[in-house]
Write a protein that holds these residues in place. Sequence first.
Motif, mmCIF file in Angstrom:
data_model
loop_
_atom_site.group_PDB
_atom_site.id
_atom_site.type_symbol
_atom_site.label_atom_id
_atom_site.label_comp_id
_atom_site.label_asym_id
_atom_site.label_seq_id
_atom_site.Cartn_x
_atom_site.Cartn_y
_atom_site.Cartn_z
ATOM 1 N N VAL A 1 0.637 -0.881 -0.513
ATOM 2 C CA VAL A 1 0.214 0.384 -0.137
ATOM 3 C C VAL A 1 1.045 1.176 -0.248
ATOM 4 C CG1 VAL A 1 -1.997 0.927 1.585
ATOM 5 C CG2 VAL A 1 -2.774 -0.880 0.796
ATOM 6 N N ALA A 2 2.179 1.603 0.694
ATOM 7 C CA ALA A 2 2.791 2.889 0.697
ATOM 8 C C ALA A 2 3.550 2.667 -0.699
ATOM 9 C CB ALA A 2 4.161 2.360 2.007
ATOM 10 N N VAL B 1 1.425 6.651 -6.641
ATOM 11 C CA VAL B 1 0.287 8.061 -6.985
ATOM 12 C C VAL B 1 0.356 9.305 -6.912
ATOM 13 C CG1 VAL B 1 -2.000 8.660 -6.142
ATOM 14 C CG2 VAL B 1 -1.988 6.491 -6.490
ATOM 15 N N VAL B 2 1.548 9.753 -5.920
ATOM 16 C CA VAL B 2 2.177 10.377 -6.435
ATOM 17 C C VAL B 2 3.244 11.302 -6.809
ATOM 18 C CG1 VAL B 2 3.356 12.031 -4.537
ATOM 19 C CG2 VAL B 2 1.935 10.563 -3.216
ATOM 20 N N GLY C 1 5.593 6.137 -11.357
ATOM 21 C CA GLY C 1 4.542 5.383 -10.566
ATOM 22 C C GLY C 1 4.383 4.133 -11.459
ATOM 23 N N LEU C 2 3.683 4.513 -12.394
ATOM 24 C CA LEU C 2 3.319 3.479 -12.743
ATOM 25 C C LEU C 2 4.259 2.132 -12.836
ATOM 26 C CD1 LEU C 2 2.211 5.099 -16.456
ATOM 27 C CD2 LEU C 2 0.703 4.172 -14.558
ATOM 28 N N ALA C 3 5.032 2.348 -12.841
ATOM 29 C CA ALA C 3 6.214 0.889 -11.929
ATOM 30 C C ALA C 3 6.290 0.062 -10.674
ATOM 31 C CB ALA C 3 7.807 1.579 -12.421
ATOM 32 N N LEU C 4 5.715 1.688 -10.098
ATOM 33 C CA LEU C 4 5.392 1.898 -8.756
ATOM 34 C C LEU C 4 3.915 1.045 -8.193
ATOM 35 C CD1 LEU C 4 7.015 4.601 -6.807
ATOM 36 C CD2 LEU C 4 7.806 2.238 -6.526
#
Length: 149
Positions: A19-20, A26-27, A40-43
């Motif tokens: 979740v983190a 998302v950030v 962000g997409l990778a995360l």
Amino acid sequence: MGARRWAALALAVLVLYLVAIGWRGVVLLRIGGVVPVLLGLALLALPLVGLWAVLREWRFGRATQALAAELDGRGDLPVDDLPRSPGGRVDRAAADAQFERFRREVDTEPDSYAAWFRLALGYDAAGDRRRARAAMRRAIELHSATLSG
């Protein structure tokens, strides 16, 4: 603490971690720009891959446990009487002898999920975890085919 509780605790920690990581993704998407969006997409992909891996392992564990319980109920599980060192390690020669017995059983009955289950135990005792898991997957596959067919 029992194995199930440790597994549940590890799962809870992993979910928090995923979740983190997803929130960080998302950030980065909100920041905009090519590099932050790609990161962000990778995360965001990491939690999906992590969830898939956890669910796959959880299903494998449940299927293994159910199969062990069934075989134990029928008296088809081998007795774990291999000699061990004071540290708990299985005697390699005894494990290899047991493994050979289980391998011959699979050669004789290649469609027996019980034989494949015992072979997986033999691989595990001999220290070959990769082949133990492959043999256990085969046992689960054969058992599922027996139930559906």
